[in-house]
Design a protein around this motif. Structure first.
Motif, short mmCIF file in Angstrom:
data_model
loop_
_atom_site.label_atom_id
_atom_site.label_comp_id
_atom_site.label_asym_id
_atom_site.label_seq_id
_atom_site.Cartn_x
_atom_site.Cartn_y
_atom_site.Cartn_z
N GLY A 1 6.05 -2.01 2.88
CA GLY A 1 4.81 -1.97 3.64
C GLY A 1 3.85 -3.05 3.16
O GLY A 1 3.74 -3.31 1.96
N ILE A 2 3.17 -3.69 4.10
CA ILE A 2 2.16 -4.70 3.80
C ILE A 2 0.84 -4.25 4.41
O ILE A 2 0.70 -4.21 5.63
N ALA A 3 -0.11 -3.90 3.57
CA ALA A 3 -1.41 -3.45 4.07
C ALA A 3 -2.13 -4.63 4.72
O ALA A 3 -2.27 -5.69 4.11
N ALA A 4 -2.57 -4.45 5.95
CA ALA A 4 -3.21 -5.53 6.70
C ALA A 4 -4.53 -5.04 7.29
O ALA A 4 -4.58 -3.97 7.92
N ALA A 5 -5.58 -5.82 7.08
CA ALA A 5 -6.88 -5.51 7.68
C ALA A 5 -6.93 -6.12 9.07
O ALA A 5 -6.70 -7.32 9.24
N THR A 6 -7.22 -5.31 10.07
CA THR A 6 -7.28 -5.76 11.46
C THR A 6 -8.60 -5.32 12.06
O THR A 6 -9.31 -4.48 11.49
N GLY B 1 8.02 3.77 5.54
CA GLY B 1 7.94 2.84 4.42
C GLY B 1 8.38 3.50 3.13
O GLY B 1 8.35 4.74 2.98
N THR B 2 8.78 2.69 2.14
CA THR B 2 9.20 3.22 0.85
C THR B 2 8.29 2.76 -0.29
O THR B 2 8.18 3.45 -1.30
N ILE B 3 7.66 1.60 -0.16
CA ILE B 3 6.74 1.09 -1.17
C ILE B 3 5.85 0.04 -0.50
O ILE B 3 6.28 -0.59 0.47
N THR B 4 4.63 -0.15 -1.01
CA THR B 4 3.65 -0.99 -0.31
C THR B 4 3.01 -2.00 -1.25
O THR B 4 2.84 -1.73 -2.44
N ILE B 5 2.63 -3.15 -0.66
CA ILE B 5 1.81 -4.15 -1.36
C ILE B 5 0.50 -4.30 -0.59
O ILE B 5 0.52 -4.43 0.63
N THR B 6 -0.61 -4.30 -1.30
CA THR B 6 -1.90 -4.62 -0.68
C THR B 6 -2.41 -5.90 -1.32
O THR B 6 -2.61 -5.97 -2.54
N ASN B 7 -2.57 -6.93 -0.52
CA ASN B 7 -2.92 -8.26 -1.00
C ASN B 7 -4.45 -8.41 -1.01
O ASN B 7 -5.03 -9.03 -0.13
N VAL B 8 -5.09 -7.87 -2.03
CA VAL B 8 -6.55 -7.96 -2.11
C VAL B 8 -6.99 -9.36 -2.51
O VAL B 8 -8.17 -9.71 -2.38
#
Length: 478
Positions: free
Chosen positions: A344-349, A393-400
């Motif tokens: 998972g890729i956290a995305a701000a929309t 999803g199984t694991i996530t990255i949030t690119n702050v």
């Protein structure tokens, strides 16, 4: 005679109960084809375009943009036999067959399956046995306007229409079901582009008197109302919906993606015992490798961002610590270990935070992963991420780091056991071989579910990611 069918709002993703109507792409009187996109809706997970399950003529739009309706509630009426060849039917009768009963099986889009279910691009439609139409807020139906228009048109008619010939349906130019009510039951007449402009400028259409033919509100009316010296048609009406001039506060209804995100974060924070660990990493070797690869023929047409390297590192590190890629199943009393990584890729929309997934990211090469992330980001930014792309999803990255933030304490997505915050890469003093030199440095933060992941496992996983970013050659040992 006409054959009217009512299209109930389908369940576009498992478990959804309601959706908001965003934009209609058709209006009463339009001819539509099978599978033509007719409306865009927003669920708790994403914006979705719905196709028409039949070919025919639009009779009535039953829901206004901005309204939230239950799954199974009728949203549009279609005359599927405008030529009058089929036997007459009623919307009520059709609503009972469009999405009810029947067993499984496959069929062509638009065909009626055994049991009365209609095959559509989003399944066979929800059951409508208990669905009820939501209140219409005293909006006059298109049918009523049609009757009024027909009555006005019939007054000067030189000859009566023969009884054997069905009277033609006269549809007004403006779809009344799309208009907001004015005080006293009136509706502001305005075309969709004008209504969009009014929304962008914070102009309440109900406060204006249209200067166009028949009182239609024009773009000039909107721009004049937005100017500083424009006389207000109603001083009591606020310029922005939900704004209280006295308290200088604006209230917005909690719905859609924001509502779903809030509930998911609360559920996760108060269900999974979170532990967060931090690591500062010299990623100069990774950035040097990135610079070399950008000139490589294989990567010249690829957007190779630092996030791509972080994603690859997470996939590699998960092989050595499978606990971070597992799920706590409280109902079954089991821990489910996944032999795949749906990253998972956290995305701000503009619609809020969404977390689309890259399926089987662990099986992708660096180039494939870069292309997948580029497509995922563009789709999310355009608000076109489908509900199916945000589950499992199984694991996530949030690119702050893209916001210039060093790190944070991310909340684990429900159904997962770990999430990595990837911070900004900065030039900082670093000790190398006893000398202080400028290096590219970033901070990592890993939150994990302590029910599944012990401190040793979480620490090892985070250290492995750091080692891969500090020296990409370490990947050769995995």
């Amino acid at each position: 005679m006409p054959d009217f069918k009512s299209f109930p709002l389908p369940d576009t993703a498992e478990g959804l109960t309601e959706a908001e109507i965003l934009t209609w792409h058709v209006k009463p009187g339009d001819t539509v084809e099978l599978n033509q996109i007719i409306v865009e809706i927003e669920t708790a997970k994403a914006a979705v375009e719905l196709p028409c399950p039949w070919a025919g003529v639009v009779v009535e739009l039953l829901v206004r943009p901005g309204q939230t309706v239950d799954v199974g509630a009728p949203i549009i009426t279609i005359d599927v036999d405008p030529g009058g060849a089929a036997a007459p039917s009623t919307p009520a009768a059709d609503a009972g067959t469009n999405g009810s009963g029947g067993s499984g099986g496959s069929g062509k889009i638009g065909e009626e399956m055994p049991g009365g279910r209609i095959a559509t691009l989003v399944g066979y439609g929800p059951r409508t046995t208990t669905a009820k139409r939501r209140p219409r807020n005293d909006i006059r139906s298109t049918a009523a306007l049609v009757a009024e228009e027909a009555a006005r048109a019939a007054t000067p008619a030189p000859a009566a229409v023969p009884a054997a010939v069905p009277a033609p349906i006269v549809v007004p130019d403006t779809p009344a079901a799309l208009l907001d009510p004015q005080p006293g039951g009136q509706v502001p007449l305005a075309k969709p582009p004008v209504r969009k402009l009014a929304k962008e400028l914070g102009i309440d259409l109900r406060s204006l008197i249209g200067s166009g033919p028949g009182g239609v509100i024009t773009r000039e009316d909107i721009t004049q109302a937005a100017s500083a010296d424009a006389p207000a048609a109603s001083s009591a009406a606020p310029a922005v919906a939900g704004y209280d001039a006295a308290s200088r506060e604006r209230r917005v209804v909690i719905k859609g993606v924001r509502k779903a995100t809030a509930q998911a974060m609360v559920d996760s924070a108060f269900t999974a015992p979170h532990v967060t660990e931090f690591l500062t990493v010299d990623v100069t070797p990774m950035m040097e490798l990135r610079a070399r690869l950008k000139n490589h023929p294989q990567f010249r047409d690829v957007k190779l961002t630092p996030l791509v390297f972080a994603a690859k590192a997470v996939c590699l590190a998960a092989r050595r610590t499978p606990d971070v890629n597992a799920t706590w199943d409280a109902q079954a009393g089991e821990i489910v270990y996944k032999e795949y990584v749906h990253l998972g890729i956290a995305a701000a929309t503009p619609r809020g935070l969404v977390v689309p997934k890259v399926r089987d990211a662990d099986r992708m090469s660096l180039r494939e992963l870069a292309l997948a992330l580029e497509e995922l980001t563009a789709t999310a930014r355009d608000g076109k991420t489908t509900p199916a792309a945000m589950i499992g999803g199984t694991i996530t990255i949030t690119n702050v780091g893209v916001f210039g933030v060093d790190t944070g304490t991310p909340i684990i997505n429900p159904g997962e056991s770990a999430i990595l915050a990837f911070g900004a890469i900065r030039d900082m003093p670093w000790v190398v071989d006893g000398q202080v030199v400028p290096r590219k440095v970033c901070q990592l933060a890993l939150s994990f579910d302590h029910r599944v992941v012990d401190g040793q496992q979480g620490s090892q996983f985070l250290a492995d990611i750091g080692a891969l970013l500090a020296d990409p050659g370490v990947a050769m040992t995995y």
